[in-house]
Design a protein around this motif. Structure first.
Motif, PDB file in Angstrom:
ATOM      1  N   PRO A 139      19.072 -11.809  20.767  1.00  0.00           N
ATOM      2  CA  PRO A 139      20.446 -11.459  20.401  1.00  0.00           C
ATOM      3  C   PRO A 139      20.775 -11.866  18.968  1.00  0.00           C
ATOM      4  O   PRO A 139      20.221 -12.829  18.426  1.00  0.00           O
ATOM      5  CB  PRO A 139      21.287 -12.263  21.410  1.00  0.00           C
ATOM      6  CG  PRO A 139      20.381 -12.448  22.582  1.00  0.00           C
ATOM      7  CD  PRO A 139      19.010 -12.614  22.002  1.00  0.00           C
ATOM      8  N   GLU A 140      21.702 -11.142  18.368  1.00  0.00           N
ATOM      9  CA  GLU A 140      22.046 -11.379  16.968  1.00  0.00           C
ATOM     10  C   GLU A 140      22.575 -12.788  16.739  1.00  0.00           C
ATOM     11  O   GLU A 140      22.343 -13.375  15.680  1.00  0.00           O
ATOM     12  CB  GLU A 140      23.068 -10.343  16.511  1.00  0.00           C
ATOM     13  CG  GLU A 140      22.518  -8.920  16.456  1.00  0.00           C
ATOM     14  CD  GLU A 140      23.550  -7.922  15.967  1.00  0.00           C
ATOM     15  OE1 GLU A 140      24.645  -8.358  15.533  1.00  0.00           O
ATOM     16  OE2 GLU A 140      23.279  -6.713  16.035  1.00  0.00           O
ATOM     17  N   GLU A 141      23.288 -13.362  17.717  1.00  0.00           N
ATOM     18  CA  GLU A 141      23.841 -14.701  17.514  1.00  0.00           C
ATOM     19  C   GLU A 141      22.767 -15.779  17.395  1.00  0.00           C
ATOM     20  O   GLU A 141      23.050 -16.896  16.973  1.00  0.00           O
ATOM     21  CB  GLU A 141      24.822 -15.060  18.635  1.00  0.00           C
ATOM     22  CG  GLU A 141      24.236 -15.032  20.020  1.00  0.00           C
ATOM     23  CD  GLU A 141      24.516 -13.723  20.725  1.00  0.00           C
ATOM     24  OE1 GLU A 141      24.788 -13.767  21.951  1.00  0.00           O
ATOM     25  OE2 GLU A 141      24.478 -12.666  20.063  1.00  0.00           O
ATOM     26  N   TYR A 142      21.543 -15.440  17.758  1.00  0.00           N
ATOM     27  CA  TYR A 142      20.438 -16.403  17.628  1.00  0.00           C
ATOM     28  C   TYR A 142      19.446 -15.981  16.554  1.00  0.00           C
ATOM     29  O   TYR A 142      18.302 -16.430  16.534  1.00  0.00           O
ATOM     30  CB  TYR A 142      19.721 -16.569  18.969  1.00  0.00           C
ATOM     31  CG  TYR A 142      20.643 -16.963  20.081  1.00  0.00           C
ATOM     32  CD1 TYR A 142      21.437 -18.111  19.991  1.00  0.00           C
ATOM     33  CD2 TYR A 142      20.763 -16.172  21.224  1.00  0.00           C
ATOM     34  CE1 TYR A 142      22.314 -18.462  21.010  1.00  0.00           C
ATOM     35  CE2 TYR A 142      21.626 -16.526  22.247  1.00  0.00           C
ATOM     36  CZ  TYR A 142      22.402 -17.667  22.135  1.00  0.00           C
ATOM     37  OH  TYR A 142      23.264 -18.015  23.148  1.00  0.00           O
ATOM     38  N   GLY A 143      19.872 -15.103  15.663  1.00  0.00           N
ATOM     39  CA  GLY A 143      19.034 -14.718  14.531  1.00  0.00           C
ATOM     40  C   GLY A 143      18.162 -13.519  14.754  1.00  0.00           C
ATOM     41  O   GLY A 143      17.323 -13.198  13.894  1.00  0.00           O
ATOM     42  N   GLY A 182      18.512 -19.027  30.063  1.00  0.00           N
ATOM     43  CA  GLY A 182      19.788 -19.372  29.459  1.00  0.00           C
ATOM     44  C   GLY A 182      19.685 -20.587  28.567  1.00  0.00           C
ATOM     45  O   GLY A 182      20.645 -21.353  28.423  1.00  0.00           O
ATOM     46  N   ASP A 183      18.494 -20.777  27.950  1.00  0.00           N
ATOM     47  CA  ASP A 183      18.258 -21.930  27.061  1.00  0.00           C
ATOM     48  C   ASP A 183      17.845 -21.398  25.684  1.00  0.00           C
ATOM     49  O   ASP A 183      16.664 -21.201  25.414  1.00  0.00           O
ATOM     50  CB  ASP A 183      17.159 -22.808  27.644  1.00  0.00           C
ATOM     51  CG  ASP A 183      17.052 -24.164  26.938  1.00  0.00           C
ATOM     52  OD1 ASP A 183      17.244 -24.211  25.714  1.00  0.00           O
ATOM     53  OD2 ASP A 183      16.782 -25.158  27.626  1.00  0.00           O
ATOM     54  N   PRO A 184      18.798 -21.130  24.798  1.00  0.00           N
ATOM     55  CA  PRO A 184      18.506 -20.445  23.532  1.00  0.00           C
ATOM     56  C   PRO A 184      18.140 -21.348  22.363  1.00  0.00           C
ATOM     57  O   PRO A 184      17.998 -20.863  21.237  1.00  0.00           O
ATOM     58  CB  PRO A 184      19.825 -19.729  23.245  1.00  0.00           C
ATOM     59  CG  PRO A 184      20.858 -20.686  23.758  1.00  0.00           C
ATOM     60  CD  PRO A 184      20.255 -21.329  24.980  1.00  0.00           C
ATOM     61  N   ALA A 185      17.966 -22.635  22.572  1.00  0.00           N
ATOM     62  CA  ALA A 185      17.813 -23.560  21.452  1.00  0.00           C
ATOM     63  C   ALA A 185      16.686 -23.177  20.500  1.00  0.00           C
ATOM     64  O   ALA A 185      16.815 -23.322  19.285  1.00  0.00           O
ATOM     65  CB  ALA A 185      17.580 -24.982  21.986  1.00  0.00           C
ATOM     66  N   ARG A 186      15.565 -22.691  21.024  1.00  0.00           N
ATOM     67  CA  ARG A 186      14.413 -22.391  20.161  1.00  0.00           C
ATOM     68  C   ARG A 186      14.331 -20.920  19.756  1.00  0.00           C
ATOM     69  O   ARG A 186      13.395 -20.523  19.048  1.00  0.00           O
ATOM     70  CB  ARG A 186      13.121 -22.787  20.871  1.00  0.00           C
ATOM     71  CG  ARG A 186      13.020 -24.238  21.321  1.00  0.00           C
ATOM     72  CD  ARG A 186      13.089 -25.216  20.149  1.00  0.00           C
ATOM     73  NE  ARG A 186      12.027 -25.053  19.204  1.00  0.00           N
ATOM     74  CZ  ARG A 186      10.831 -25.648  19.275  1.00  0.00           C
ATOM     75  NH1 ARG A 186      10.556 -26.453  20.282  1.00  0.00           N
ATOM     76  NH2 ARG A 186       9.913 -25.473  18.325  1.00  0.00           N
ATOM     77  N   LEU A 187      15.275 -20.113  20.203  1.00  0.00           N
ATOM     78  CA  LEU A 187      15.209 -18.684  19.900  1.00  0.00           C
ATOM     79  C   LEU A 187      15.246 -18.360  18.401  1.00  0.00           C
ATOM     80  O   LEU A 187      14.531 -17.459  17.954  1.00  0.00           O
ATOM     81  CB  LEU A 187      16.343 -17.939  20.621  1.00  0.00           C
ATOM     82  CG  LEU A 187      16.166 -17.762  22.128  1.00  0.00           C
ATOM     83  CD1 LEU A 187      17.387 -17.073  22.726  1.00  0.00           C
ATOM     84  CD2 LEU A 187      14.899 -16.970  22.440  1.00  0.00           C
ATOM     85  N   PRO A 188      16.061 -19.047  17.574  1.00  0.00           N
ATOM     86  CA  PRO A 188      16.059 -18.715  16.144  1.00  0.00           C
ATOM     87  C   PRO A 188      14.694 -18.853  15.498  1.00  0.00           C
ATOM     88  O   PRO A 188      14.309 -18.038  14.641  1.00  0.00           O
ATOM     89  CB  PRO A 188      17.075 -19.712  15.555  1.00  0.00           C
ATOM     90  CG  PRO A 188      18.012 -19.985  16.687  1.00  0.00           C
ATOM     91  CD  PRO A 188      17.138 -20.009  17.905  1.00  0.00           C
ATOM     92  N   GLU A 189      13.927 -19.873  15.891  1.00  0.00           N
ATOM     93  CA  GLU A 189      12.591 -20.071  15.321  1.00  0.00           C
ATOM     94  C   GLU A 189      11.622 -18.978  15.773  1.00  0.00           C
ATOM     95  O   GLU A 189      10.779 -18.530  14.996  1.00  0.00           O
ATOM     96  CB  GLU A 189      12.040 -21.432  15.734  1.00  0.00           C
ATOM     97  CG  GLU A 189      12.866 -22.606  15.265  1.00  0.00           C
ATOM     98  CD  GLU A 189      12.484 -23.877  15.994  1.00  0.00           C
ATOM     99  OE1 GLU A 189      11.631 -24.614  15.463  1.00  0.00           O
ATOM    100  OE2 GLU A 189      13.010 -24.122  17.096  1.00  0.00           O
ATOM    101  N   ARG A 213      10.410 -31.311  28.449  1.00  0.00           N
ATOM    102  CA  ARG A 213      11.865 -31.189  28.523  1.00  0.00           C
ATOM    103  C   ARG A 213      12.221 -30.023  29.431  1.00  0.00           C
ATOM    104  O   ARG A 213      11.718 -28.917  29.232  1.00  0.00           O
ATOM    105  CB  ARG A 213      12.441 -30.936  27.131  1.00  0.00           C
ATOM    106  CG  ARG A 213      13.961 -30.738  27.117  1.00  0.00           C
ATOM    107  CD  ARG A 213      14.464 -30.351  25.732  1.00  0.00           C
ATOM    108  NE  ARG A 213      14.136 -28.978  25.360  1.00  0.00           N
ATOM    109  CZ  ARG A 213      14.874 -27.910  25.693  1.00  0.00           C
ATOM    110  NH1 ARG A 213      15.967 -28.051  26.443  1.00  0.00           N
ATOM    111  NH2 ARG A 213      14.517 -26.705  25.286  1.00  0.00           N
ATOM    112  N   PRO A 214      13.064 -30.221  30.440  1.00  0.00           N
ATOM    113  CA  PRO A 214      13.439 -29.117  31.329  1.00  0.00           C
ATOM    114  C   PRO A 214      14.084 -27.976  30.555  1.00  0.00           C
ATOM    115  O   PRO A 214      14.894 -28.195  29.647  1.00  0.00           O
ATOM    116  CB  PRO A 214      14.440 -29.763  32.298  1.00  0.00           C
ATOM    117  CG  PRO A 214      14.133 -31.223  32.250  1.00  0.00           C
ATOM    118  CD  PRO A 214      13.699 -31.494  30.838  1.00  0.00           C
ATOM    119  N   VAL A 215      13.709 -26.768  30.910  1.00  0.00           N
ATOM    120  CA  VAL A 215      14.277 -25.560  30.315  1.00  0.00           C
ATOM    121  C   VAL A 215      14.954 -24.772  31.433  1.00  0.00           C
ATOM    122  O   VAL A 215      14.297 -24.351  32.386  1.00  0.00           O
ATOM    123  CB  VAL A 215      13.188 -24.704  29.642  1.00  0.00           C
ATOM    124  CG1 VAL A 215      13.785 -23.420  29.092  1.00  0.00           C
ATOM    125  CG2 VAL A 215      12.506 -25.484  28.528  1.00  0.00           C
TER     126      VAL A 215
END
Length: 355
Positions: free
Chosen positions: A42-46, A86-93, A193-195
């Motif tokens: 998605p665009e919000e994650y780059g 529903g865990d987007p933390a690493r999506l931008p990378e 780390r749980p995802v």
């Protein structure tokens, strides 16, 4: 629905890039110039905020070129796993290609969630520790992000672990298809780390398997189409008994059969891609059909490529063996065609043995 002009522009851009850089070095320009790694993000994650149809176009072109880039493992499997969690933390990378992701869930030659035996246990310090062995991890030896499936008391769950974490060992595998790197990953009390939600892993992996099969079907169609093109061109130029071999009726029939296989596979693959793009409830059925049909079509057409090229078709210098090996590898990836026919039969409420 049909592919749009934008899809064809994307196809042309990817094909032109791979013509210049058909090897692993294509990954950087694919991500930087075309944004391939973030197509489904998605665009919000780059990302580009696109979907299954754009992924389909890219996978077809990667299949034509047998490009050894981590698109399937990172931009499809890992990205879709994080989205489903529903865990987007690493999506931008992942989206900008600065990190390559790998999803590790296959065990004992099976991609079924029920086959996972890797365990995750929480220690007295509150940290989760993973123990088990993962096989057939796409790009697992070089990935900068590992998502691992493991069992907790709540059921199958997903965990993120660092590639250099203590107790983790990555073994690069020697595979028949050298254009698709795979690794074996051994976890011995490795911190993770749980995802996503604890116990939600089976649902996520079923979703990832469906989308992985849809993407792989596109790759198989692109590769099969290229096999046919190269074989038709050779049949026109190879002369035997004073005539091009393509003028012989027996050869014409074999090429015509190969063409029908490619076009039938294309229909199945696009049907699955549209189902994924529309969020169809029957996606699992479409994915099973596409994986089964496209695997068998690619194997058959690659085999004809070797046969109709004659002696040159079995030499190391010719590309025929590379397509043949990719066809065999693709056929087993995410489960053999027979397994997906069984899955389809189960979806339709039929027994696997009925025709």
């Amino acid at each position: 629905m049909r592919p749009t002009g934008e899809h064809e522009e994307l196809r042309s851009a990817v094909r032109a890039l791979l013509a210049r850089q058909p090897d692993a070095s294509a990954w950087r320009p694919l991500t930087a110039q075309i944004g391939a790694a973030g197509l489904a993000v998605p665009e919000e994650y780059g990302g580009a905020g696109c979907g299954a149809l754009e992924v389909h176009v890219v996978m077809e072109e990667l299949g034509r070129a047998l490009a050894p880039v981590p698109f399937l493992g990172s931009a499809v499997l890992t990205t879709q796993a994080l989205l489903a969690c529903g865990d987007p933390a690493r999506l931008p990378e992942l989206a900008d290609g600065s990190v390559v992701g790998a999803l590790a869930w296959a065990e004992n030659g099976s991609w079924e969630p029920a086959a996972v035996r890797t365990e995750a246990r929480r220690g007295v310090d509150g940290a989760w520790r993973l123990t088990g062995v993962k096989e057939h991890v796409l790009d697992g030896a070089d990935a900068g992000l590992l998502i691992v499936a493991a069992r907790t008391d709540a059921g199958l769950s997903l965990f993120e672990t660092a590639p250099d974490a203590r107790g983790l060992r990555r073994e690069r595998l020697v595979t028949m298809d050298s254009t698709r790197p795979q690794a074996r990953i051994v976890l011995d009390g490795t911190v993770g780390r749980p995802v996503g939600r604890d116990g939600d892993g089976a649902r996520v992996l079923r979703r990832v398997t469906d989308l992985g099969c849809v993407a792989l079907a596109a790759e198989q169609v692109g590769a099969a189409e290229r096999c046919l093109e190269l074989t038709v061109a050779y049949a026109r130029e190879r002369v035997q008994f004073g005539r091009p071999i393509g003028s012989f009726q027996a050869v014409k029939h074999r090429l015509a059969d190969a063409y029908v296989r490619v076009e039938a596979a294309r229909s199945a693959a696009w049907g699955a891609a549209f189902a994924a793009a529309e969020g169809a409830a029957e996606l699992s059925r479409f994915a099973a059909v596409a994986k089964s049909a496209c695997s068998e079509a690619f194997s058959a057409v690659a085999g004809e490529m070797v046969q109709l090229h004659g002696g040159i078709g079995i030499t190391w210098e010719h590309d025929a063996h590379r397509y043949f090996k990719r066809a065999h590898g693709c056929g087993q990836l995410f489960g053999a065609p027979a397994r997906h026919r069984e899955r389809l039969a189960a979806e339709l409420g039929l027994t696997a043995g009925r025709g």
